[in-house]
Scaffold this motif. Structure first.
Motif, PDB file in Angstrom:
ATOM      1  N   LYS A 192       1.283  -1.401  -0.284  1.00 28.40           N
ATOM      2  CA  LYS A 192       0.357   0.017  -0.102  1.00 28.40           C
ATOM      3  C   LYS A 192       0.728   1.372  -0.351  1.00 28.40           C
ATOM      4  O   LYS A 192       0.564   2.420  -0.422  1.00 28.40           O
ATOM      5  CB  LYS A 192      -0.855  -0.220   1.250  1.00 28.40           C
ATOM      6  CG  LYS A 192      -2.038  -0.891   0.728  1.00 28.40           C
ATOM      7  CD  LYS A 192      -2.933  -0.743   2.443  1.00 28.40           C
ATOM      8  CE  LYS A 192      -2.728  -0.765   3.310  1.00 28.40           C
ATOM      9  NZ  LYS A 192      -3.644  -0.953   4.876  1.00 28.40           N
ATOM     10  N   LEU A 233       1.990   2.083  -2.702  1.00 26.12           N
ATOM     11  CA  LEU A 233       1.362   2.394  -4.489  1.00 26.12           C
ATOM     12  C   LEU A 233       0.772   3.615  -4.286  1.00 26.12           C
ATOM     13  O   LEU A 233       0.633   3.982  -5.261  1.00 26.12           O
ATOM     14  CB  LEU A 233      -0.096   1.549  -4.416  1.00 26.12           C
ATOM     15  CG  LEU A 233       0.085  -0.508  -4.893  1.00 26.12           C
ATOM     16  CD1 LEU A 233      -1.632  -0.718  -4.638  1.00 26.12           C
ATOM     17  CD2 LEU A 233       0.394  -0.150  -6.215  1.00 26.12           C
ATOM     18  N   PHE A 234       0.977   3.812  -3.147  1.00 28.82           N
ATOM     19  CA  PHE A 234       0.017   5.866  -2.522  1.00 28.82           C
ATOM     20  C   PHE A 234       1.728   6.407  -3.206  1.00 28.82           C
ATOM     21  O   PHE A 234       0.635   7.660  -3.586  1.00 28.82           O
ATOM     22  CB  PHE A 234       0.818   5.408  -1.130  1.00 28.82           C
ATOM     23  CG  PHE A 234      -0.264   7.094  -0.607  1.00 28.82           C
ATOM     24  CD1 PHE A 234      -1.974   7.101  -0.547  1.00 28.82           C
ATOM     25  CD2 PHE A 234       0.424   7.853  -0.216  1.00 28.82           C
ATOM     26  CE1 PHE A 234      -1.984   8.172  -0.097  1.00 28.82           C
ATOM     27  CE2 PHE A 234       0.073   9.214   0.009  1.00 28.82           C
ATOM     28  CZ  PHE A 234      -1.452   9.511   0.614  1.00 28.82           C
ATOM     29  N   ILE A 261       1.898   5.888  -7.330  1.00 30.33           N
ATOM     30  CA  ILE A 261       0.730   5.865  -8.708  1.00 30.33           C
ATOM     31  C   ILE A 261      -0.127   6.177  -8.287  1.00 30.33           C
ATOM     32  O   ILE A 261      -0.952   6.809  -7.094  1.00 30.33           O
ATOM     33  CB  ILE A 261       0.008   3.824  -8.955  1.00 30.33           C
ATOM     34  CG1 ILE A 261       1.120   3.245  -8.582  1.00 30.33           C
ATOM     35  CG2 ILE A 261      -1.125   3.690  -8.997  1.00 30.33           C
ATOM     36  CD1 ILE A 261       1.488   2.515  -9.580  1.00 30.33           C
ATOM     37  N   THR A 310      -2.898   7.208  -9.662  1.00 28.98           N
ATOM     38  CA  THR A 310      -4.664   7.081  -9.220  1.00 28.98           C
ATOM     39  C   THR A 310      -5.375   6.195  -7.979  1.00 28.98           C
ATOM     40  O   THR A 310      -5.977   6.878  -7.983  1.00 28.98           O
ATOM     41  CB  THR A 310      -4.821   5.856 -10.507  1.00 28.98           C
ATOM     42  OG1 THR A 310      -4.367   6.336 -12.045  1.00 28.98           O
ATOM     43  CG2 THR A 310      -6.350   5.346 -10.474  1.00 28.98           C
ATOM     44  N   TYR A 311      -3.785   5.171  -7.540  1.00 27.99           N
ATOM     45  CA  TYR A 311      -4.483   4.202  -6.446  1.00 27.99           C
ATOM     46  C   TYR A 311      -4.451   5.521  -5.187  1.00 27.99           C
ATOM     47  O   TYR A 311      -4.998   5.823  -4.559  1.00 27.99           O
ATOM     48  CB  TYR A 311      -3.261   3.581  -5.848  1.00 27.99           C
ATOM     49  CG  TYR A 311      -3.475   2.922  -4.345  1.00 27.99           C
ATOM     50  CD1 TYR A 311      -3.695   1.660  -4.684  1.00 27.99           C
ATOM     51  CD2 TYR A 311      -2.638   3.863  -3.143  1.00 27.99           C
ATOM     52  CE1 TYR A 311      -3.984   1.129  -3.446  1.00 27.99           C
ATOM     53  CE2 TYR A 311      -2.897   2.666  -2.681  1.00 27.99           C
ATOM     54  CZ  TYR A 311      -3.543   1.795  -1.979  1.00 27.99           C
ATOM     55  OH  TYR A 311      -3.760   1.560  -0.969  1.00 27.99           O
ATOM     56  N   ARG A 312      -3.288   6.606  -4.637  1.00 31.96           N
ATOM     57  CA  ARG A 312      -3.497   8.066  -4.262  1.00 31.96           C
ATOM     58  C   ARG A 312      -4.696   8.547  -4.068  1.00 31.96           C
ATOM     59  O   ARG A 312      -5.444   8.627  -3.265  1.00 31.96           O
ATOM     60  CB  ARG A 312      -2.457   8.883  -4.406  1.00 31.96           C
ATOM     61  CG  ARG A 312      -2.630   9.583  -3.396  1.00 31.96           C
ATOM     62  CD  ARG A 312      -1.157  10.281  -3.497  1.00 31.96           C
ATOM     63  NE  ARG A 312       0.434  10.142  -4.110  1.00 31.96           N
ATOM     64  CZ  ARG A 312       1.025  10.196  -4.482  1.00 31.96           C
ATOM     65  NH1 ARG A 312       1.312  11.765  -4.715  1.00 31.96           N
ATOM     66  NH2 ARG A 312       2.438   9.809  -4.807  1.00 31.96           N
ATOM     67  N   LEU A 322      -7.607   7.383  -5.448  1.00 35.66           N
ATOM     68  CA  LEU A 322      -8.629   6.967  -5.121  1.00 35.66           C
ATOM     69  C   LEU A 322      -8.567   6.459  -3.452  1.00 35.66           C
ATOM     70  O   LEU A 322      -9.634   6.716  -2.725  1.00 35.66           O
ATOM     71  CB  LEU A 322      -8.681   5.545  -6.076  1.00 35.66           C
ATOM     72  CG  LEU A 322      -9.500   5.290  -7.407  1.00 35.66           C
ATOM     73  CD1 LEU A 322      -8.861   4.037  -7.766  1.00 35.66           C
ATOM     74  CD2 LEU A 322     -10.256   5.751  -7.319  1.00 35.66           C
ATOM     75  N   ASP A 323      -7.605   6.365  -3.085  1.00 39.60           N
ATOM     76  CA  ASP A 323      -7.225   5.740  -0.966  1.00 39.60           C
ATOM     77  C   ASP A 323      -7.903   6.857  -0.860  1.00 39.60           C
ATOM     78  O   ASP A 323      -8.765   6.855   0.074  1.00 39.60           O
ATOM     79  CB  ASP A 323      -6.196   5.711  -1.175  1.00 39.60           C
ATOM     80  CG  ASP A 323      -6.157   5.432   0.393  1.00 39.60           C
ATOM     81  OD1 ASP A 323      -6.821   4.362   0.811  1.00 39.60           O
ATOM     82  OD2 ASP A 323      -4.772   6.341   0.718  1.00 39.60           O
ATOM     83  N   SER A 378     -12.048   8.332  -0.593  1.00 44.54           N
ATOM     84  CA  SER A 378     -12.242   6.676  -0.780  1.00 44.54           C
ATOM     85  C   SER A 378     -12.779   7.426   1.309  1.00 44.54           C
ATOM     86  O   SER A 378     -13.646   6.974   1.731  1.00 44.54           O
ATOM     87  CB  SER A 378     -12.167   5.644  -0.445  1.00 44.54           C
ATOM     88  OG  SER A 378     -10.891   4.996   0.034  1.00 44.54           O
TER      89      SER A 378
END
Length: 280
Positions: A95, A98-99, A102, A104-106, A108-109, A112
């Protein structure tokens, strides 16, 4: 944060600490990873993605006021699960990667977490002393800050790193702050939830007195679960002096204040550093 970085002095405590250890004939290097205006969220990612590459033997963390200022709002207040298995550790590192890497991941995280925070009940929201439309969340003070530090400790243990947690001094109302030391963390959280209803002309100072006490007390609670970590409390010594001796303002330290912190850390880690030096 900026206190560790040393924006108000040429002698921040990491620099003084290195000199003190070298004066004792211990050849070591103290790296300063302080960043102005950054809380524990930033520091955790910095440790996992960058600082770990320097192979530290010991890390020290002093993150109190900045963590409240930048991390205790909605999207940052969701408590992480505490690492308890090898799978948790792998997932934790994944995690963080990715944070960090990436975008996009950041997005979305953070999105959410922001959505989840909107469902917090009104009694779990703490009004900002600066903006009546902004809220800090009780959950941050109850569990998020503690769980985050526990994960940093678990990550460090997996990498053979000892952890030192430092209580932060914040010169506000010393008599009141001494009284808060006698209360439990839960009692101070209850006072924080209602600070804006108290009969006080300085609600900002109340807010910071309570949050400072809560996060410092959180370190003691963490120590119960992780007896091998070290807790350094320079506040006792710092508050013995008049404000102008140790503080440039109510938070940033003079060289004398930084000297106190460096000395307290040195006393705490000296035996460990000697063992490391002898093993090399």
């Amino acid at each position: 944060g900026s206190t560790t970085l040393g924006i108000e002095t040429d002698s921040p405590y990491p620099k003084i600490l290195e000199k003190k250890l070298k004066d004792k004939k211990i050849n070591c290097e103290v790296l300063n990873f302080g960043f102005s205006g950054k809380g524990l969220n930033f520091l955790e990612n910095l440790l996992v993605t960058e600082a770990i590459n320097y192979s530290p033997n010991i890390i020290t963390i002093m993150s109190n006021r900045n963590s409240v200022m930048y991390d205790s709002y909605g999207s940052s207040s969701i408590s992480p699960d505490v690492i308890s298995s090898s799978f948790d550790f792998y997932y934790y590192k994944l995690k963080k990667f990715l944070f960090s890497e990436i975008m996009t991941y950041r997005f979305l995280d953070l999105s959410s977490k922001r959505i989840m925070s909107l469902f917090y009940s009104q009694e779990n929201k703490i009004l900002s002393p600066y903006d009546s439309n902004t809220y800090h969340l009780k959950n941050y003070f109850v569990s998020k800050y503690e769980n985050q530090l526990k994960n940093i400790i678990n990550f460090s243990k997996q990498n053979g790193i000892k952890v030192v947690l430092i209580k932060q001094a914040h010169y506000l109302n010393i008599d009141q702050q001494k009284k808060l030391k006698l209360l439990s963390k839960e009692q101070v959280i209850n006072k924080l939830l209602n600070y804006n209803k108290e009969k006080s002309n300085n609600k900002i100072n109340l807010f910071w007195s309570y949050t400072n006490a809560i996060l410092n007390k959180s370190l003691d609670k963490i120590k119960l679960d992780y007896p091998d970590i070290k807790i350094v409390d320079p506040t006792k010594e710092i508050y013995k002096y008049k404000k102008e001796i140790n503080f440039v303002d109510d938070l940033h330290l003079t060289s004398h204040g930084n000297e106190i912190i460096a000395n307290e850390i040195m006393l705490s880690v000296l035996n460990d550093v000697k063992l490391l030096a002898n093993s090399n």
